[in-house]
Design a protein around this motif. Structure first.
Motif, PDB file in Angstrom:
ATOM      1  N   TRP A  93       3.267  -0.508  24.163  1.00  8.47           N
ATOM      2  CA  TRP A  93       5.252  -1.355  24.140  1.00  8.47           C
ATOM      3  C   TRP A  93       5.812  -0.322  23.528  1.00  8.47           C
ATOM      4  O   TRP A  93       7.040  -0.514  23.858  1.00  8.47           O
ATOM      5  N   PHE A  96       7.004   1.553  25.546  1.00  5.15           N
ATOM      6  CA  PHE A  96       7.999   0.658  26.822  1.00  5.15           C
ATOM      7  C   PHE A  96       8.740   1.108  26.405  1.00  5.15           C
ATOM      8  O   PHE A  96      10.332   0.992  27.156  1.00  5.15           O
ATOM      9  N   CYS A 235      -1.451  -0.960  31.242  1.00  7.99           N
ATOM     10  CA  CYS A 235       0.080  -0.159  31.196  1.00  7.99           C
ATOM     11  C   CYS A 235      -0.492   1.815  31.705  1.00  7.99           C
ATOM     12  O   CYS A 235       0.782   2.223  32.385  1.00  7.99           O
TER      13      CYS A 235
END
Length: 265
Positions: A93, A96, A235
């Protein structure tokens, strides 16, 4: 293990925060170095460091809390969200939300990701060996019990590792693989003309490494028992597909350009 260092009785230095700080500034340092070597515009990062830092810090922590909701849903004081004792962020994350900020900035500048991908990937791979080495100190990555003679005992009273026996140090595998990956990409980047293709290919290799070796990780994730994949693997699949689509797009554009050249001739 060493989740914190106590140089004096009244000073407590968390290796978790130290790691994040070191990795962030080493990432920026490598971006700056490569911007000179490969003639990139470093201002796209220099002028927006605060936005990169805040997005990476806040959202990577937020989605880690969500992924461990069964354990962390009892957080009552908002300060505990930031000043925590579990030393954990979500690497995927963080990656991201870095790209979210970066995409917004390059759209404002009317530029393409292809022009920057090798630059970013190379800098990212540069800090990964350090990131995973320090994860040994604050338990973010661990394997299960093995018998290879290099196991580590997580016997600190604050450790979240559930095993009471020595377990295999999975971060060492990650550190070695990503160091090799960074070295290979750095050397190739000095000789290969199409650096954008290199960037996408190496991100695909990165995603494959994460996908494969996360099967050996025994960290808990809220949906792991249902779909048998953790957040990092999901992911990794998304990153692989994204890079594959972009490589396919580059191939089509290159084929189209060659066709136009032949027609004009």
């Amino acid at each position: 293990m060493y989740p914190f260092i106590e140089p004096f009785s009244w000073i407590l230095i968390y290796t978790f925060w130290l790691t994040i700080t070191i990795c962030f500034f080493m990432f920026i340092w490598m971006l700056r170095k490569l911007s000179v070597r490969f003639s990139f515009d470093f201002l796209i990062f220099k002028k927006n460091l605060i936005w990169y830092f805040l997005s990476i810090f806040f959202f990577s922590r937020l989605f880690y809390v969500i992924s461990r909701w069964n354990d962390l849903k009892h957080i009552e004081n908002p300060i505990e969200f930031f000043i925590m004792n579990d030393y954990n962020f979500s690497l995927m994350w963080a990656l991201f939300w870095f790209f979210v900020v970066f995409f917004i900035l390059i759209k404002i500048r009317n530029e393409k990701l292809d022009n920057f991908i090798n630059w970013i990937v190379l800098s990212f791979l540069f800090v990964l060996p350090i990131w995973f080495f320090w994860s040994l100190l604050w338990w973010q990555v661990y394997w299960k019990e093995t018998f290879y003679w290099i196991e580590i005992m997580y016997n600190h009273p604050f450790t979240p590792v559930p095993f009471k026996v020595p377990v295999f140090p999975l971060p060492i595998i990650y550190s070695l693989l990503f160091f090799i990956l960074f070295s290979a990409l750095y050397i190739l980047s000095m000789y290969v003309k199409f650096k954008n293709i290199l960037g996408y290919l190496w991100m695909m290799i990165f995603s494959c490494i994460i996908f494969i070796f996360e099967f050996f990780s025994w960290k808990y994730w809220i949906f792991k028992d249902t779909i048998h994949l953790n957040l990092s693997q999901i992911c990794a699949i998304i990153i692989f597909i994204f890079c594959f689509i972009n490589l396919k797009k580059i191939y089509k554009e290159d084929s189209k350009d060659k066709t136009l050249i032949n027609i004009n001739e």
